[in-house]
Write a protein that holds these residues in place. Structure first.
Motif, PDB file in Angstrom:
ATOM      1  N   GLY A 220       0.808  -1.213   0.000  1.00 17.56           N
ATOM      2  CA  GLY A 220       0.000   0.000   0.000  1.00 17.56           C
ATOM      3  C   GLY A 220       0.839   1.259   0.000  1.00 17.56           C
ATOM      4  O   GLY A 220       0.509   2.242  -0.677  1.00 17.56           O
ATOM      5  N   ALA A 221       1.952   1.250   0.736  1.00 13.79           N
ATOM      6  CA  ALA A 221       2.832   2.420   0.780  1.00 13.79           C
ATOM      7  C   ALA A 221       3.441   2.706  -0.585  1.00 13.79           C
ATOM      8  O   ALA A 221       3.549   3.865  -0.999  1.00 13.79           O
ATOM      9  CB  ALA A 221       3.939   2.200   1.817  1.00 13.79           C
ATOM     10  N   VAL A 222       3.846   1.663  -1.292  1.00 15.56           N
ATOM     11  CA  VAL A 222       4.396   1.836  -2.643  1.00 15.56           C
ATOM     12  C   VAL A 222       3.338   2.416  -3.576  1.00 15.56           C
ATOM     13  O   VAL A 222       3.601   3.330  -4.357  1.00 15.56           O
ATOM     14  CB  VAL A 222       4.928   0.484  -3.180  1.00 15.56           C
ATOM     15  N   MET A 223       2.121   1.882  -3.501  1.00 13.58           N
ATOM     16  CA  MET A 223       1.031   2.379  -4.356  1.00 13.58           C
ATOM     17  C   MET A 223       0.725   3.848  -4.064  1.00 13.58           C
ATOM     18  O   MET A 223       0.547   4.650  -4.986  1.00 13.58           O
ATOM     19  CB  MET A 223      -0.231   1.535  -4.149  1.00 13.58           C
ATOM     20  N   MET A 224       0.672   4.201  -2.783  1.00 11.01           N
ATOM     21  CA  MET A 224       0.362   5.582  -2.431  1.00 11.01           C
ATOM     22  C   MET A 224       1.489   6.526  -2.833  1.00 11.01           C
ATOM     23  O   MET A 224       1.230   7.632  -3.321  1.00 11.01           O
ATOM     24  CB  MET A 224       0.095   5.703  -0.928  1.00 11.01           C
ATOM     25  N   GLY A 225       2.733   6.122  -2.631  1.00 14.72           N
ATOM     26  CA  GLY A 225       3.862   6.993  -2.966  1.00 14.72           C
ATOM     27  C   GLY A 225       3.954   7.285  -4.451  1.00 14.72           C
ATOM     28  O   GLY A 225       3.996   8.442  -4.880  1.00 14.72           O
ATOM     29  N   GLY A 226       3.967   6.223  -5.265  1.00 13.22           N
ATOM     30  CA  GLY A 226       4.035   6.417  -6.708  1.00 13.22           C
ATOM     31  C   GLY A 226       2.754   6.996  -7.271  1.00 13.22           C
ATOM     32  O   GLY A 226       2.772   7.908  -8.103  1.00 13.22           O
ATOM     33  N   GLY A 227       1.614   6.481  -6.801  1.00  9.28           N
ATOM     34  CA  GLY A 227       0.332   6.960  -7.298  1.00  9.28           C
ATOM     35  C   GLY A 227       0.073   8.411  -6.942  1.00  9.28           C
ATOM     36  O   GLY A 227      -0.484   9.166  -7.742  1.00  9.28           O
ATOM     37  N   GLY A 228       0.495   8.824  -5.744  1.00  7.03           N
ATOM     38  CA  GLY A 228       0.286  10.211  -5.331  1.00  7.03           C
ATOM     39  C   GLY A 228       1.039  11.200  -6.191  1.00  7.03           C
ATOM     40  O   GLY A 228       0.537  12.285  -6.504  1.00  7.03           O
ATOM     41  N   ILE A 229       2.258  10.835  -6.593  1.00  7.15           N
ATOM     42  CA  ILE A 229       3.023  11.723  -7.482  1.00  7.15           C
ATOM     43  C   ILE A 229       2.363  11.789  -8.855  1.00  7.15           C
ATOM     44  O   ILE A 229       2.227  12.873  -9.446  1.00  7.15           O
ATOM     45  CB  ILE A 229       4.484  11.236  -7.601  1.00  7.15           C
ATOM     46  N   LEU A 230       1.938  10.653  -9.387  1.00  8.45           N
ATOM     47  CA  LEU A 230       1.267  10.649 -10.691  1.00  8.45           C
ATOM     48  C   LEU A 230      -0.027  11.453 -10.648  1.00  8.45           C
ATOM     49  O   LEU A 230      -0.360  12.164 -11.604  1.00  8.45           O
ATOM     50  CB  LEU A 230       0.963   9.213 -11.120  1.00  8.45           C
ATOM     51  N   ALA A 231      -0.754  11.349  -9.545  1.00  4.69           N
ATOM     52  CA  ALA A 231      -2.026  12.054  -9.424  1.00  4.69           C
ATOM     53  C   ALA A 231      -1.854  13.539  -9.177  1.00  4.69           C
ATOM     54  O   ALA A 231      -2.800  14.311  -9.329  1.00  4.69           O
ATOM     55  CB  ALA A 231      -2.854  11.436  -8.291  1.00  4.69           C
ATOM     56  N   GLY A 232      -0.655  13.951  -8.776  1.00  3.22           N
ATOM     57  CA  GLY A 232      -0.427  15.362  -8.482  1.00  3.22           C
ATOM     58  C   GLY A 232      -0.767  15.738  -7.063  1.00  3.22           C
ATOM     59  O   GLY A 232      -0.865  16.919  -6.735  1.00  3.22           O
ATOM     60  N   GLY A 233      -0.951  14.730  -6.188  1.00  2.00           N
ATOM     61  CA  GLY A 233      -1.259  15.019  -4.807  1.00  2.00           C
ATOM     62  C   GLY A 233      -2.076  13.922  -4.165  1.00  2.00           C
ATOM     63  O   GLY A 233      -2.534  12.987  -4.830  1.00  2.00           O
TER      64      GLY A 233
END
Length: 356
Positions: A297-310
């Protein structure tokens, strides 16, 4: 009163983070918890508190924009091209990651302040993945492949709703949109008797909204523009965590940043809140299954958050206060990702959700 020096902006970030972390922990305000309440129990109260925060942030932020004190074009939220694929993919991954961890980046920082050692591990992996996606080994994939698929805003207008409407010939509707949207969001809370009887939730929502306004003011209005080399920013908890980790490992000078200050402030505020309520306690993973779920979950949130812009705060409230076109895409993706993650946790398979 003269402009704020660059170093004091980090102190403002800490102060805002302390206020948000303290009030949010006492109110048990969590963005994933709010989404979970809606999907599972049909309870929209906590989600409406985030709406209250957005309404307050809209009023304060757009007042600065309307007065000319804050220029949206200087921020990262209103580009002339919308990287829709990166936002949808990233926000969905972020929502899935939230479900696996049980909270978002903001919530993980609050948990860390209360002695949750699981969140310490989560934040380290989250920050490392975020920085790798922002400026490290995953950055070329993000920039050259995913963000390259972008939809230009017509007429090279800025990527916010008022600019798009102006280009379409509807004129300047900024104030009208702000007043209507903010009024509806605030009334959705004010007309609910249960929420009116929940002062901690109300205070947390107001503090979060005012915190976003204060962040824009500190970094975009009050700061000495010649001493600060970053764009105007406000509350978000993805890239600042990555940059904080990088600064700790390399150069401490990088810690003098509003975003990093707000991250430290949230942890400190949650710690003080736990002390006041006598709820400070050490917690760790129950077993390797729980640890594995949190790490993924941490990997998904870290990479996904940057792609999403926040994150849910960065896109959900900060970008929303700018009426950015990325806001509905990111919120949609996070809601869908969270729903899929809940289905996986409760039923053991995401496919179960499509069989109903």
């Amino acid at each position: 009163m003269g402009p704020l020096p660059a170093w004091s902006v980090a102190l403002v970030g800490i102060a805002i983070g302390v206020a948000c972390g303290f009030t949010a922990r006492r109110a048990r305000l969590c963005s994933f918890g709010a989404i979970e309440d809606v999907w599972i129990g049909g309870d929209t109260r906590r989600l409406r508190i985030f709406g209250l925060a957005l309404g307050v942030a809209l009023l304060g932020t757009q007042a600065m924009v309307w007065s000319g004190a804050l220029d949206p074009a200087l921020t990262n939220y209103v580009p002339t091209a919308l990287p829709w694929l990166a936002i949808l993919l990233g926000s969905t991954l972020f929502g899935l990651g939230m479900a696996l961890v049980g909270t978002c980046g903001f919530g993980s920082l609050i948990r860390l302040g209360t002695g949750d050692l699981r969140s310490l591990i989560v934040m380290m992996v989250f920050g490392a993945t975020a920085y790798a996606t922002l400026r490290g080994i995953l950055a070329p994939l993000r920039i050259d492949r995913l963000e390259a698929i972008a939809l230009p805003v017509p007429g090279a207008a800025r990527g916010d709703l008022p600019s798009l409407l102006a280009w379409l010939g509807f004129g300047d509707w900024r104030l009208v949109i702000v007043l209507i949207a903010a009024s509806l969001l605030i009334l959705a809370v004010a007309l609910d008797k249960r929420l009116r009887r929940s002062p901690r939730l109300l205070l947390a929502g107001l503090t979060l909204g005012l915190g976003v306004v204060a962040g824009w003011w500190a970094t975009g209005v009050a700061v000495d523009a010649f001493s600060l080399h970053t764009r105007p920013q406000s509350l978000t908890f993805v890239s600042p965590v990555g940059r904080a980790l990088y600064a700790v490992l390399t150069t401490p000078d990088g810690l003098l940043d509003f975003g990093i200050g707000s991250v430290l402030g949230v942890v400190l505020g949650a710690f003080l809140s736990a002390l006041v309520d006598r709820e400070l306690r050490w917690e760790a993973f129950d077993d390797h299954h729980e640890m594995r779920r949190h790490l993924v979950g941490a990997v998904m949130m870290g990479g996904g958050g940057i792609l999403a812009g926040g994150c849910t705060i960065g896109q959900g409230i900060t970008a929303g206060s700018m009426m950015a076109l990325s806001w509905p895409l990111a919120i949609f993706g996070m809601m869908v990702g969270a729903r899929l993650g809940i289905a996986f946790l409760m039923e053991g398979s995401i496919r179960q959700i499509f069989r109903r």
